[in-house]
Write a protein that holds these residues in place. Structure first.
Motif, PDB file in Angstrom:
ATOM      1  N   LYS A 316       3.195   1.595  -5.472  1.00  0.00           N
ATOM      2  CA  LYS A 316       2.212   1.680  -4.384  1.00  0.00           C
ATOM      3  C   LYS A 316       2.067   3.120  -3.895  1.00  0.00           C
ATOM      4  CE  LYS A 316       2.771  -3.070  -2.701  1.00  0.00           C
ATOM      5  NZ  LYS A 316       3.228  -3.957  -1.600  1.00  0.00           N
ATOM      6  N   ILE A 317       3.181   3.821  -3.780  1.00  0.00           N
ATOM      7  CA  ILE A 317       3.134   5.214  -3.330  1.00  0.00           C
ATOM      8  C   ILE A 317       2.397   6.090  -4.335  1.00  0.00           C
ATOM      9  CG2 ILE A 317       4.561   7.260  -2.902  1.00  0.00           C
ATOM     10  CD1 ILE A 317       6.599   5.362  -1.568  1.00  0.00           C
ATOM     11  N   GLN A 318       2.649   5.864  -5.613  1.00  0.00           N
ATOM     12  CA  GLN A 318       1.973   6.653  -6.639  1.00  0.00           C
ATOM     13  C   GLN A 318       0.458   6.444  -6.620  1.00  0.00           C
ATOM     14  OE1 GLN A 318       3.365   9.076  -8.525  1.00  0.00           O
ATOM     15  NE2 GLN A 318       5.165   8.619  -7.251  1.00  0.00           N
ATOM     16  N   ALA A 319       0.044   5.245  -6.196  1.00  0.00           N
ATOM     17  CA  ALA A 319      -1.392   4.940  -6.156  1.00  0.00           C
ATOM     18  C   ALA A 319      -2.021   5.272  -4.808  1.00  0.00           C
ATOM     19  CB  ALA A 319      -1.599   3.451  -6.465  1.00  0.00           C
ATOM     20  N   VAL A 342      -2.176   9.322   3.390  1.00  0.00           N
ATOM     21  CA  VAL A 342      -1.292   8.175   3.618  1.00  0.00           C
ATOM     22  C   VAL A 342       0.175   8.572   3.437  1.00  0.00           C
ATOM     23  CG1 VAL A 342      -0.626   5.905   2.726  1.00  0.00           C
ATOM     24  CG2 VAL A 342      -3.051   6.487   2.999  1.00  0.00           C
ATOM     25  N   ILE A 343       0.451   9.462   2.507  1.00  0.00           N
ATOM     26  CA  ILE A 343       1.836   9.880   2.268  1.00  0.00           C
ATOM     27  C   ILE A 343       2.380  10.616   3.488  1.00  0.00           C
ATOM     28  CG2 ILE A 343       3.379  11.224   0.797  1.00  0.00           C
ATOM     29  CD1 ILE A 343       2.096   8.748  -0.539  1.00  0.00           C
ATOM     30  N   THR A 380       8.775   8.639  -2.332  1.00  0.00           N
ATOM     31  CA  THR A 380       9.368   7.596  -3.179  1.00  0.00           C
ATOM     32  C   THR A 380      10.880   7.553  -3.000  1.00  0.00           C
ATOM     33  OG1 THR A 380       7.600   7.779  -4.821  1.00  0.00           O
ATOM     34  CG2 THR A 380       9.671   6.788  -5.547  1.00  0.00           C
ATOM     35  N   ASN A 381      11.513   8.709  -3.021  1.00  0.00           N
ATOM     36  CA  ASN A 381      12.976   8.775  -2.881  1.00  0.00           C
ATOM     37  C   ASN A 381      13.429   8.287  -1.496  1.00  0.00           C
ATOM     38  OD1 ASN A 381      13.214   9.815  -5.480  1.00  0.00           O
ATOM     39  ND2 ASN A 381      13.213  11.945  -4.803  1.00  0.00           N
ATOM     40  N   LEU A 382      12.720   8.737  -0.467  1.00  0.00           N
ATOM     41  CA  LEU A 382      13.089   8.325   0.889  1.00  0.00           C
ATOM     42  C   LEU A 382      12.845   6.829   1.102  1.00  0.00           C
ATOM     43  CD1 LEU A 382      11.610  11.324   2.921  1.00  0.00           C
ATOM     44  CD2 LEU A 382      14.034  10.801   2.592  1.00  0.00           C
TER      45      LEU A 382
END
Length: 406
Positions: A316-319, A342-343, A380-382
């Motif tokens: 979802k984050i990648q998109a 959004v990030i 993503t890591n967090l």
């Protein structure tokens, strides 16, 4: 919401510092209660009609903070509303609330408090019905858009919500005291409706007359002399300039309106009246959906759910929609737009606690130093760390639910 509205609070939380909570109605009562360590309550609710996502977590972050600074916490499971408006059975709503919401609340750090189901709380249901005497059909249709095809359970739901908000001030639950309801701005009409209902059931009103004089005014037609005597007794603390029985008014030199109103509310309750103090409210921003628009439980790809696996969250984050330029070259040249990203919003609302670190990310984005890919990797890591830790705490939370639910 101005800095002066919250700066005196203990360890001011991120949702104030970062402008996530941006407005309020009568929050001064709440701040005063916190600073002076006086009793106050908070009422929030959950709609058991979908999975819990990060937008819901933002509300519980507020509740957890307020619990730490002395609030008496009440959380309503809106199972009657879910039944009336979303088509869920009461049994389905209960299962969803227990497994998806309350377990996550506990895992996030909420301490034992008063969580109840609307359908099982007779005080709330009875109060909602009784309060309805001061509401009329034209008012309800104007606020909620009801029409001839609206089912009656749906029509009654707003009064149940009034019962939710105001029952915490019944003597059984702690009596008249400041009460806060944190909501999105779309709920302000309902908060105004509830405040009007609360005011309509008061015996006294504390206000300035048209001539500018401060006064206590008796609102009802029964037992006027007795009520005037009570008002006079409370008003003496501030200096009385005139008692005018014809106008049912006690005029004062001046007064702390909130303080006097709360004192009179307690006196009303001693007489068996409701004596509700009008509830305060704060208004928070909505989280943007992953692809833009509104984050919603009914649109799985728009939200990161607290029960998502790290792999699902990563996809979802990648998109996710970003505020980056159309190319790396353009990004380096013109910079990004973190306020449209959004990030960055994930960092702002949830993932980065340090304000200085957040500011550095913001500045490096608008200067063109930071690329979207780097931010997505960091997010993503967090997020993976957060979800895995929450997953572990949730395992223990299921066994504690009975400590919270009444």
């Amino acid at each position: 919401m101005k800095e002066e509205d919250w700066k005196d609070l203990p360890d001011p939380p991120y949702f104030f510092r970062r402008g996530i909570v941006f407005g309020h109605r009568d929050f001064g009562r709440i701040k005063k209660a916190i600073v002076q360590k006086k009793p106050w309550a908070i009422l929030t609710g959950l709609m058991p009609s979908g999975k819990m996502h990060l937008g819901h977590k933002m509300v519980i972050d507020q509740i957890i903070y307020y619990q730490k600074v002395g609030a008496d916490i009440f959380i309503a499971v809106a199972d009657i509303e879910a039944y009336a408006t979303r088509g869920y059975s009461l049994k389905e709503a209960e299962k969803l609330a227990m497994e998806e919401y309350i377990a996550n609340y506990i895992a996030l750090g909420l301490k034992p408090c008063n969580i109840y189901f609307q359908s099982k709380n007779d005080d709330v249901k009875n109060l909602g019905y009784l309060l309805g005497k001061k509401a009329n059909w034209s008012e309800m249709t104007a606020i909620y858009g009801f029409n001839g095809s609206t089912n009656m359970a749906h029509i009654f739901a707003p009064l149940i919500q009034c019962g939710d908000i105001l029952h915490v001030q019944l003597q059984k639950y702690g009596g008249a005291r400041p009460t806060l309801v944190p909501v999105g701005i779309d709920q302000d009409p309902h908060l105004r409706f509830t405040r009007d209902i609360a005011s309509a059931h008061r015996l006294f009103n504390v206000a300035r007359a048209k001539d500018g004089r401060m006064g206590i005014f008796v609102k009802v037609d029964e037992n006027v002399k007795e009520l005037m005597d009570i008002a006079e007794k409370e008003g003496k603390k501030y200096g009385i300039t005139e008692r005018n029985d014809a106008y049912r008014a006690i005029y004062l030199d001046d007064a702390n309106i909130d303080e006097l109103d709360e004192a009179l509310a307690k006196r009303e309750q001693e007489r068996g009246a409701y004596g509700f103090i009008s509830p305060s409210s704060t208004y928070h921003r909505f989280m943007t959906g992953i692809m833009g628009g509104k984050m919603s439980s009914s649109k799985p790809n728009s939200a990161i759910f607290l029960t998502d696996t790290p792999d699902i969250a990563r996809k979802k984050i990648q998109a996710a929609k970003t505020g980056g330029a159309v190319s790396l070259e353009e990004q380096r040249k013109h910079g990004g737009k973190p306020h449209e990203c959004v990030i960055y919003e994930l960092f702002l609302y949830h993932l980065i606690k340090d304000d200085k670190e957040l500011e550095e990310i913001y500045n490096s984005c608008i200067s063109g130093e930071q690329m979207c890919g780097n931010c997505k990797k960091m997010a993503t890591n967090l997020m993976e760390k957060f979800l895995l830790e929450l997953q572990e705490r949730r395992k223990d939370a299921y066994d504690k639910i009975k400590e919270y639910v009444n």
